[in-house]
Design an enzyme around this catalytic site. Structure first.
Site, PDB file in Angstrom:
ATOM      1  N   GLY A  15      14.466   7.517 -24.776  1.00  0.00           N
ATOM      2  CA  GLY A  15      15.377   7.243 -26.118  1.00  0.00           C
ATOM      3  C   GLY A  15      15.074   5.740 -26.492  1.00  0.00           C
ATOM      4  O   GLY A  15      14.686   4.919 -25.639  1.00  0.00           O
ATOM      5  N   ARG A  76       9.313  11.937 -25.060  1.00  0.00           N
ATOM      6  CA  ARG A  76       9.540  12.434 -23.645  1.00  0.00           C
ATOM      7  C   ARG A  76       8.797  13.361 -23.630  1.00  0.00           C
ATOM      8  O   ARG A  76       8.740  14.364 -23.836  1.00  0.00           O
ATOM      9  CB  ARG A  76      11.018  13.113 -23.521  1.00  0.00           C
ATOM     10  N   ASP A 107      15.596   5.245 -17.273  1.00  0.00           N
ATOM     11  CA  ASP A 107      15.433   5.982 -15.726  1.00  0.00           C
ATOM     12  C   ASP A 107      14.286   7.251 -15.754  1.00  0.00           C
ATOM     13  O   ASP A 107      13.518   7.091 -14.633  1.00  0.00           O
ATOM     14  CB  ASP A 107      16.475   6.381 -15.056  1.00  0.00           C
ATOM     15  N   THR A 130      17.319   1.027 -22.911  1.00  0.00           N
ATOM     16  CA  THR A 130      18.237   1.911 -23.042  1.00  0.00           C
ATOM     17  C   THR A 130      19.529   1.652 -23.471  1.00  0.00           C
ATOM     18  O   THR A 130      20.064   0.580 -22.895  1.00  0.00           O
ATOM     19  CB  THR A 130      18.128   3.031 -21.846  1.00  0.00           C
ATOM     20  N   ASP A 132      22.038   2.907 -22.847  1.00  0.00           N
ATOM     21  CA  ASP A 132      22.972   3.332 -21.962  1.00  0.00           C
ATOM     22  C   ASP A 132      23.538   2.344 -20.931  1.00  0.00           C
ATOM     23  O   ASP A 132      24.749   2.546 -20.155  1.00  0.00           O
ATOM     24  CB  ASP A 132      22.541   4.819 -21.207  1.00  0.00           C
ATOM     25  N   ASP A 134      22.601   2.044 -17.904  1.00  0.00           N
ATOM     26  CA  ASP A 134      22.973   2.694 -16.753  1.00  0.00           C
ATOM     27  C   ASP A 134      21.755   2.550 -15.698  1.00  0.00           C
ATOM     28  O   ASP A 134      21.372   3.411 -14.647  1.00  0.00           O
ATOM     29  CB  ASP A 134      22.958   4.269 -17.149  1.00  0.00           C
ATOM     30  N   ARG A 176      25.070   9.610 -21.338  1.00  0.00           N
ATOM     31  CA  ARG A 176      25.108  11.078 -20.639  1.00  0.00           C
ATOM     32  C   ARG A 176      25.908  10.842 -19.257  1.00  0.00           C
ATOM     33  O   ARG A 176      26.422  11.805 -18.989  1.00  0.00           O
ATOM     34  CB  ARG A 176      23.628  11.214 -20.389  1.00  0.00           C
TER      35      ARG A 176
END
Ligand code: F6P
Length: 328
Positions: A15, A76, A107, A130, A132, A134, A176
């Site tokens: 992303g 992706r 990741d 990213t 996120d 995360d 997510r």
């Protein structure tokens, strides 16, 4: 002894996130600084397989520090999950004389880099990009700060309507598997409730809490829901459940979606991207591989891919407490 590095390649994968262009710019200019040649690969791993390479120099990356998205594009790649795909990618890298790779992504990108790097004994360094936030081992990922500001700006606008019409808004934000965007934007935008994947609040507790805030005099509510939250996964069902329990509220749903991934990066993200892009090339020059560069307590750190991917990044429990207190 490490093989001498003359030429590196940089790509963005997974992303997109605001600040990826600034990171590419830093990688290219750090290469120039270290007298390395630098190539860009379009569309991440897919471009490696499709032989989509371009030679870059310091001027190729002018005027992009302020641009969202990634001029190298992103993808992706399913083909890269196969041995044949990775072999093709490796052959193309070798054909272009590339000695090391900088991958900018999340990741999934680092998982691909780990497999590829080990399979072909090829030096790869990762830069966390990213929205996120995360990735384990780095306090911040590139794009997260910009996404937070985008979300807060959007919620501020929605609050005007929530307030004017005494409505309850469920606002779904990205993340997510991680609640960082929801928790921090929720606090920043003054949300009444924040639902995150790391903490299963349960529908009963949510309803109870909404009853309490109504009894305390609140006439409207903002509930920020991370897309990966247990009860928030199906946000339209959650809205129906709330309507049933609190019929006096006019319940609306807003999904912010990909608006969160675009836009001009914040100053914080530009600086972070610049620091990490330079750090990635420094790491390659030092002979490092299979690591991500990140930021921890304001310092640049090097984190093995295994820890970045497999280690569990914890949600800040103190922040959850703060969210509970300031939403009373
Ligand atoms: O990983 C970043 C992210 O924005 C997640 O928060 C979200 O779930 C996902 O990407 C969406 O991916 P796509 O753009 O492929 O729909």
């Amino acid at each position: 002894m490490n093989k001498k590095i003359n030429r590196i390649a940089v790509m963005t994968s997974g992303g997109d996130s605001p600040g990826m262009n600034a990171a590419i710019r830093a990688v290219v200019r750090a290469s120039v600084y270290h007298n390395l040649e630098c190539y860009g690969i379009y569309r991440g791993y897919q471009g490696m397989i499709d032989d989509s390479f371009i030679e870059l120099n310091a001027r190729s990356v002018k005027n992009i520090i302020n641009k969202g998205g990634t001029f190298l594009k992103s993808a992706r790649s399913k083909d890269f999950m196969t041995k044949e795909g990775r072999q093709k990618a490796y052959d193309n890298l070798r054909a272009h004389g590339i000695d090391a790779l900088v991958v900018i992504g999340g990741d999934g990108t680092f998982t691909g880099a780990t497999i590829f790097g080990k399979e072909f004994n090829f030096p790869v360094v990762g830069v966390p990009g990213t929205i996120d936030n995360d990735i384990n081992g780095t306090d911040f990922t590139i794009g997260y700060d910009t996404a937070l500001n985008t979300v807060v700006e959007a919620i501020d606008k929605i609050r005007d309507t929530a307030n004017s019409h005494d409505r309850l808004f469920l606002i779904e934000v990205m993340g997510r598997d991680a609640g960082d965007i929801a928790l921090n934007s929720g606090i920043g935008a003054g949300a009444e409730e924040i639902l995150i994947p790391e903490e299963d609040m349960g529908i009963e507790r949510l309803i109870e809490s909404l009853h309490r805030s109504k009894a305390s005099g609140k006439t409207s509510s903002i509930i920020v829901v991370a897309e990966g939250d247990q009860i928030g996964k199906n946000i339209t069902k959650l809205a129906d459940d709330i309507r049933e329990e609190l019929p006096s509220y006019d319940v609306k749903v807003t999904v912010l979606g990909h608006i969160q991934r675009g836009g001009s990066p914040s100053c914080y993200d530009r600086v972070l991207a610049s620091r990490l892009g330079v750090a990635a090339v420094d790491a390659i020059v030092e002979g490092k591989s299979h690591i991500m560069v990140g930021i921890s307590h304001k310092e640049v750190v090097q984190v093995p891919f295994d820890i970045a991917i497999n280690g569990k990044k914890k949600i800040d429990e103190q922040l959850i407490r703060v969210a509970d207190i300031v939403s009373l």
